[in-house]
Design a protein around this motif. Structure first.
Motif, PDB file in Angstrom:
ATOM      1  N   ASN A   3       0.758  -1.250  -0.044  1.00 52.07           N
ATOM      2  CA  ASN A   3       0.113  -0.014  -0.214  1.00 52.07           C
ATOM      3  C   ASN A   3       0.937   1.166  -0.061  1.00 52.07           C
ATOM      4  O   ASN A   3       0.794   2.184  -0.656  1.00 52.07           O
ATOM      5  CB  ASN A   3      -0.945  -0.232   1.266  1.00 52.07           C
ATOM      6  CG  ASN A   3      -1.635   1.293   1.297  1.00 52.07           C
ATOM      7  OD1 ASN A   3      -2.383   1.463   0.512  1.00 52.07           O
ATOM      8  ND2 ASN A   3      -1.674   1.609   2.470  1.00 52.07           N
ATOM      9  N   ARG A  22       4.609   5.394  -8.155  1.00 46.86           N
ATOM     10  CA  ARG A  22       3.412   6.017  -8.737  1.00 46.86           C
ATOM     11  C   ARG A  22       3.046   5.316  -9.886  1.00 46.86           C
ATOM     12  O   ARG A  22       1.832   5.105  -9.771  1.00 46.86           O
ATOM     13  CB  ARG A  22       3.929   7.443  -9.002  1.00 46.86           C
ATOM     14  CG  ARG A  22       2.834   7.985  -9.870  1.00 46.86           C
ATOM     15  CD  ARG A  22       2.311   9.441  -9.297  1.00 46.86           C
ATOM     16  NE  ARG A  22       2.528   9.380  -7.736  1.00 46.86           N
ATOM     17  CZ  ARG A  22       2.843  10.358  -6.834  1.00 46.86           C
ATOM     18  NH1 ARG A  22       3.461  11.758  -7.418  1.00 46.86           N
ATOM     19  NH2 ARG A  22       2.916  10.421  -5.555  1.00 46.86           N
ATOM     20  N   GLU A  23       3.883   4.701 -10.803  1.00 41.34           N
ATOM     21  CA  GLU A  23       3.255   3.847 -11.711  1.00 41.34           C
ATOM     22  C   GLU A  23       2.491   2.777 -11.290  1.00 41.34           C
ATOM     23  O   GLU A  23       1.568   2.028 -11.986  1.00 41.34           O
ATOM     24  CB  GLU A  23       4.447   3.653 -12.798  1.00 41.34           C
ATOM     25  CG  GLU A  23       4.874   4.734 -13.491  1.00 41.34           C
ATOM     26  CD  GLU A  23       6.248   4.423 -14.442  1.00 41.34           C
ATOM     27  OE1 GLU A  23       6.414   3.458 -14.514  1.00 41.34           O
ATOM     28  OE2 GLU A  23       6.710   5.289 -14.827  1.00 41.34           O
ATOM     29  N   GLY A  25       0.941   2.433  -8.573  1.00 40.78           N
ATOM     30  CA  GLY A  25      -0.210   2.836  -7.460  1.00 40.78           C
ATOM     31  C   GLY A  25       0.164   2.727  -6.193  1.00 40.78           C
ATOM     32  O   GLY A  25      -0.779   2.293  -5.399  1.00 40.78           O
ATOM     33  N   LYS A  27       1.374   4.177  -2.514  1.00 41.74           N
ATOM     34  CA  LYS A  27       1.857   5.451  -2.139  1.00 41.74           C
ATOM     35  C   LYS A  27       3.324   5.283  -1.426  1.00 41.74           C
ATOM     36  O   LYS A  27       3.914   4.683  -1.223  1.00 41.74           O
ATOM     37  CB  LYS A  27       0.925   5.743  -0.889  1.00 41.74           C
ATOM     38  CG  LYS A  27      -0.698   5.935  -1.318  1.00 41.74           C
ATOM     39  CD  LYS A  27      -1.597   6.571  -0.290  1.00 41.74           C
ATOM     40  CE  LYS A  27      -2.160   5.501   0.728  1.00 41.74           C
ATOM     41  NZ  LYS A  27      -3.049   4.759  -0.047  1.00 41.74           N
TER      42      LYS A  27
END
Ligand code: MV4
Length: 450
Positions: A3, A22-23, A25, A27
């Motif tokens: 996550n 980021r790519e 997903g 955090k």
């Protein structure tokens, strides 16, 4: 998938990791010292935690502060980047004990490979070629003299806790072994708190060629081809390229297989590098294993079209690798742009970047955290950017590098750009005739000043 990942690093590698997260997903949490409050990694991460003052020992190396930052932000993994805590067995262990996944090697793998004589023995037992020398540590000066007589001069004495040349001595006769036995041990004790020494036959003018590997939690290991890092100055790499101009299809197959053996011998999890010395007859020998992502991972990414940070994260989460071995397609070269003065012994040149313009266009990649107005702090290493060119052939990649270096404007600080511009013109470099001795023999100051 994870996550949230905390990035326990700074500079370009922190940005590099944030981009992949980021790519995917995922955090991100940045940690930073007071000297890095205005850094891009702080701005680009989803959250940021200040972990202490400028000194690395009080911030990026401070394990309790980093673990506390991971806990208050509810991070489920930590990516250490390179340097700092990336090969710290204690940190890997503490992460494990706190239920935080360390995106890197297991504590026992870091420890096992950190002791060079032990690593050599592990690899020798696994059938990976190693350099003839002492069986383990030298017991006494008499033992050292006996081993030297057996293998024949020249020999090299190395600190088992070493790497990077510290506590290392080349000896051509008994007299030098006697001197080295006391001076190298003293140096190693001061630097590492460990004066264990081992001895090897000295390989004359070797090439430094390393193989990138990846291993998963299921026990599969593959290789992702080689990088040639022979252009070094005082054990600092300046240029890396892949494929190696010295490589043949046959040698790649043999070295790839040896690197896979090395990875399997320690049940390696994650991405790692097996470093080899290669002599003029293309005999290759295990030197060290790096259990981290390396500065030069970029060039491998470009020739195999593969995101190595993404692979690290997937492996750490438990996703199996494909297991396929990769051949390089095309050619990639990386020049390390350091804020250093090549005319003054590569002395660090921190300060404000007053003007900044990056080269661009087809086949250019720049990994950096700097921008116009950025102030390079004096507390950390001086690498400010990695300039990578990719083309179909080595010649084209060099031409592209010359073009890109010519476009690169960095004012306010001294950089290694002029050094690289001269290097790209050197006939020996252009011919790929580069060994680890190349920079000692080239009078680059003369070329820089003309
Ligand atoms: C050697 C060697 C020649 N023969 N070992 C330098 C750092 C450490 N990792 C091992 N090093 C070397 N070990 C034997 N038996 C020459 C070097 C060496 C070197 C190796 C890789 C890249 C640059 C180098 C520069 C000087 C010496």
């Amino acid at each position: 998938m994870f996550n949230k990942i905390l990035i326990a690093n700074r500079g370009e590698i922190a940005l590099r990791i944030i981009r992949t997260c980021r790519e995917m997903g995922i955090k991100t949490v940045a940690v930073y010292s007071k000297a890095d409050a205005d850094s891009l990694h702080v701005r680009f991460a989803d959250e940021a935690v200040c972990i202490g003052p400028a000194a690395s020992s009080e911030s990026y190396l401070k394990i309790p502060s980093i673990i506390a930052a991971a806990e208050i932000t509810n991070s489920d993994a930590i990516h250490p980047g390179y340097g700092f805590l990336s090969e710290n067995a204690k940190f890997s262990k503490i992460c494990q004990e706190n239920g935080i996944k360390f995106i890197g090697a297991l504590p026992e793998q870091i420890e096992g490979m950190g002791d060079k004589s032990n690593a050599k023995k592990t690899m020798n037992d696994a059938g990976v070629p190693t350099i003839p020398g002492s069986a383990g540590l030298l017991k006494s000066l008499d033992d050292a003299l006996k081993v030297a007589k057996e293998i024949g001069y020249p020999v090299i004495m190395k600190a088992t806790a070493g790497g990077g040349g510290k506590g290392m001595r080349m000896c051509i006769n008994d007299e030098e072994v006697k001197t080295a036995w006391s001076s190298a041990r003293k140096e190693a004790l001061a630097a590492f708190g460990n004066d264990g020494m081992y001895m090897e036959k000295f390989i004359v003018e070797p090439r430094h060629i390393e193989i990138q590997i990846a291993g998963d939690q299921q026990g599969k290991v593959c290789h992702l081809s080689e990088r040639d890092c022979s252009v070094q100055r005082r054990h600092q790499k300046l240029v890396e390229e892949t494929p190696s101009p010295f490589m043949t299809k046959e040698l790649r197959k043999k070295m790839g297989e040896a690197a896979i053996k090395a990875g399997k011998a320690v049940r390696y999890e994650g991405v790692g590098t097996v470093e080899f010395l290669v002599d003029k007859d293309r005999n290759f020998y295990f030197m060290e294993m790096n259990t981290r992502i390396q500065v030069e991972h970029t060039i491998t990414e470009e020739v195999i079209n593969y995101d190595l940070i993404k692979e690290q994260i997937k492996i750490a989460f438990g996703i199996p690798i494909s297991g396929k071995n990769y051949e390089p397609i095309g050619h990639a070269i990386q020049c390390r742009i350091n804020a250093e003065d090549p005319l003054n012994d590569f002395r660090p040149s921190p300060g404000k970047i007053t003007e900044y313009h990056e080269p661009g266009g087809h086949g250019i990649r720049i990994d950096t955290h700097v921008y116009a107005g950025y102030v390079i702090p004096p507390f950390y290493d001086s690498m400010i950017a990695k300039l990578i060119t990719v083309a179909q052939t080595r010649e084209e990649a060099i031409t592209k590098m010359e073009r890109a270096l010519g476009e690169y404007i960095i004012e306010g600080v001294k950089t290694t750009i002029p050094f690289h511009q001269q290097l790209m013109k050197q006939p020996k470099f252009r011919d790929g005739k580069i060994t680890t001795k190349f920079l000692e023999e080239w009078d680059f100051k003369k070329d820089l000043m003309s």
